[in-house]
Design a protein around this motif. Structure first.
Motif, PDB file in Angstrom:
ATOM      1  N   ASP A 192      43.117  38.899  43.602  1.00 50.41           N
ATOM      2  CA  ASP A 192      42.176  40.439  43.835  1.00 50.41           C
ATOM      3  C   ASP A 192      42.772  41.215  41.964  1.00 50.41           C
ATOM      4  OD1 ASP A 192      45.505  42.240  43.319  1.00 50.41           O
ATOM      5  OD2 ASP A 192      45.167  43.541  44.920  1.00 50.41           O
TER       6      ASP A 192
ATOM      7  N   HIS B 276      40.217  34.495  46.918  1.00 50.81           N
ATOM      8  CA  HIS B 276      40.382  35.726  46.693  1.00 50.81           C
ATOM      9  C   HIS B 276      38.919  35.763  48.172  1.00 50.81           C
ATOM     10  CE1 HIS B 276      38.666  39.196  44.801  1.00 50.81           C
ATOM     11  NE2 HIS B 276      36.567  38.801  45.561  1.00 50.81           N
TER      12      HIS B 276
ATOM     13  N   SER C 196      33.736  40.443  42.099  1.00 55.40           N
ATOM     14  CA  SER C 196      35.118  40.850  42.129  1.00 55.40           C
ATOM     15  C   SER C 196      36.022  39.709  42.089  1.00 55.40           C
ATOM     16  CB  SER C 196      34.908  41.476  43.794  1.00 55.40           C
ATOM     17  OG  SER C 196      36.223  41.716  44.045  1.00 55.40           O
TER      18      SER C 196
ATOM     19  N   ALA D 180      38.834  38.733  39.897  1.00 53.65           N
ATOM     20  CA  ALA D 180      39.801  37.932  40.159  1.00 53.65           C
ATOM     21  C   ALA D 180      40.247  36.336  39.793  1.00 53.65           C
ATOM     22  CB  ALA D 180      39.814  38.003  41.964  1.00 53.65           C
TER      23      ALA D 180
ATOM     24  N   GLY E 121      47.913  45.374  46.585  1.00 51.96           N
ATOM     25  CA  GLY E 121      46.893  45.807  45.427  1.00 51.96           C
ATOM     26  C   GLY E 121      46.187  46.450  44.551  1.00 51.96           C
TER      27      GLY E 121
ATOM     28  N   ARG F 228      39.447  47.478  46.756  1.00 57.79           N
ATOM     29  CA  ARG F 228      39.994  45.918  46.772  1.00 57.79           C
ATOM     30  C   ARG F 228      41.614  45.822  47.505  1.00 57.79           C
ATOM     31  NH1 ARG F 228      38.854  48.353  41.711  1.00 57.79           N
ATOM     32  NH2 ARG F 228      37.152  46.691  40.350  1.00 57.79           N
TER      33      ARG F 228
ATOM     34  N   LEU G  56      40.727  43.181  49.151  1.00 60.81           N
ATOM     35  CA  LEU G  56      41.418  41.554  48.730  1.00 60.81           C
ATOM     36  C   LEU G  56      42.448  41.036  49.089  1.00 60.81           C
ATOM     37  CD1 LEU G  56      39.943  42.547  45.224  1.00 60.81           C
ATOM     38  CD2 LEU G  56      38.232  42.009  47.014  1.00 60.81           C
TER      39      LEU G  56
END
Length: 320
Positions: free
Chosen positions: A13, A40, A77, A81, A126, A131, A134
């Motif tokens: 993440d 992810h 995103s 990551a 995370g 997030r 994630l």
């Protein structure tokens, strides 16, 4: 039963904890030959995203987000990551990359499938809020959903070698349960590849007074009076021997030979005993079964895994 590790799945993440998980997996891949998979997870729709971050459906922010904007957010995103994770690989290593749709715990467990030959390695937490969709605090939910081993790694404590160049030891709490034996088998698989010493640790109360619910399980009848100290000590001896013998038999079944195994007995509550032992020996990895024997015998291993996940800073591998 196949005890090999063929695939390492690392949910990422962009957090420091996820990067630590990648570094742990990189070392394990080197030792075992397992393939690396960076994954992810991101919500599959605008509505799912808004629900995940606490915005109710129909809120103006979700109404204003177009499909194109959502896709750009999702792609950005994933790109960030995966890029951070990729930087933790060694120059000659490769990893497949996957973007998963949906709730992280559900998406990761679906990606793992039946768990055959698969180990998940993930960060303890995370980046928080948005997030958390994630990886974030999903690790415990993944542990309960995934049938195979799940390793939880903390940034700054991602394992490695000891000062003298040896692999960090593997501490395996044992209680004679099937779950503890599976943990011992996994430790044997890892130690066969890394040369790590295995510390089988059995914890038992120091006196009858430390057992909150002493019952017929230990005394032979439902109405049990105080245990004589000698009888209680013998009970601890028998419990330890059964736990160690069961673990050794299971490790032998993996086909691993020449393992360096030590047996450790401690008095007191298991999670505290493990944490105290770690302070004695220094950096290590815990490998523990998720469930023990239950009831009074939960004083052995049982549900200690959750306590160790919260209390230990070293990598903790939980076997379902």
């Amino acid at each position: 039963m196949d005890y090999g590790i063929e695939d390492l799945i690392i949910p990422v993440d962009g957090s420091d904890h996820a990067e630590a998980a990648v570094r742990f997996a990189v070392r394990l891949s080197r030792a075992t030959g397992a393939e690396l998979h960076l994954a992810h997870a991101f919500p599959g729709s605008v509505q799912a995203l808004m629900e995940r971050i606490g915005t109710q459906p129909g809120h103006t922010s979700s109404e204003r987000m177009t499909a194109e904007a959502f896709e750009a957010l999702r792609n950005g995103s994933a790109r960030r990551a995966l890029q951070r994770a990729r930087q933790q690989l060694e120059p000659d290593q490769t990893a497949s990359e996957h973007v998963l749709d949906g709730d992280p715990a559900e998406a990761i467990s679906a990606f793992v499938g039946d768990g055959h030959g698969v180990q998940v390695v993930m960060g303890r937490r995370g980046l928080g809020r948005v997030r958390e969709l994630l990886v974030g605090s999903v690790s415990e939910r993944v542990i309960h959903r995934v049938p195979g081993p799940v390793t939880v790694v903390t940034a700054g404590h991602d394992g490695g070698e000891t000062d003298d160049g040896h692999a960090e030891p593997l501490v395996v709490p044992v209680d004679g349960s099937d779950s503890a034996c599976r943990a011992a088998a996994h430790a044997a698989t890892v130690a066969r590849c890394t040369g790590a010493r295995i510390h089988l640790l059995h914890a038992f109360p120091g006196s009858p007074q430390e057992v909150p619910l002493l019952s017929g399980d230990l005394g032979g009848s439902a109405d049990v009076g105080p245990f004589a100290e000698e009888a209680f000590a013998q009970l601890g001896d028998d419990s330890a021997r059964e736990a160690f013998d069961s673990a050794r038999d299971t490790m032998a079944d993996t086909g691993a030979t020449g393992l360096d195994i030590v047996e450790v007995r401690r008095r007191g509550e298991p999670a505290h005993a493990v944490l105290d032992y770690l302070r004695e020996i220094g950096p290590a990895e815990i490998i523990i079964g998720r469930r023990g024997l239950g009831r009074v015998q939960e004083l052995l291993v049982g549900s200690v895994s959750q306590k160790l996940l919260h209390g230990a800073r070293c990598p903790v591998t939980v076997i379902g």
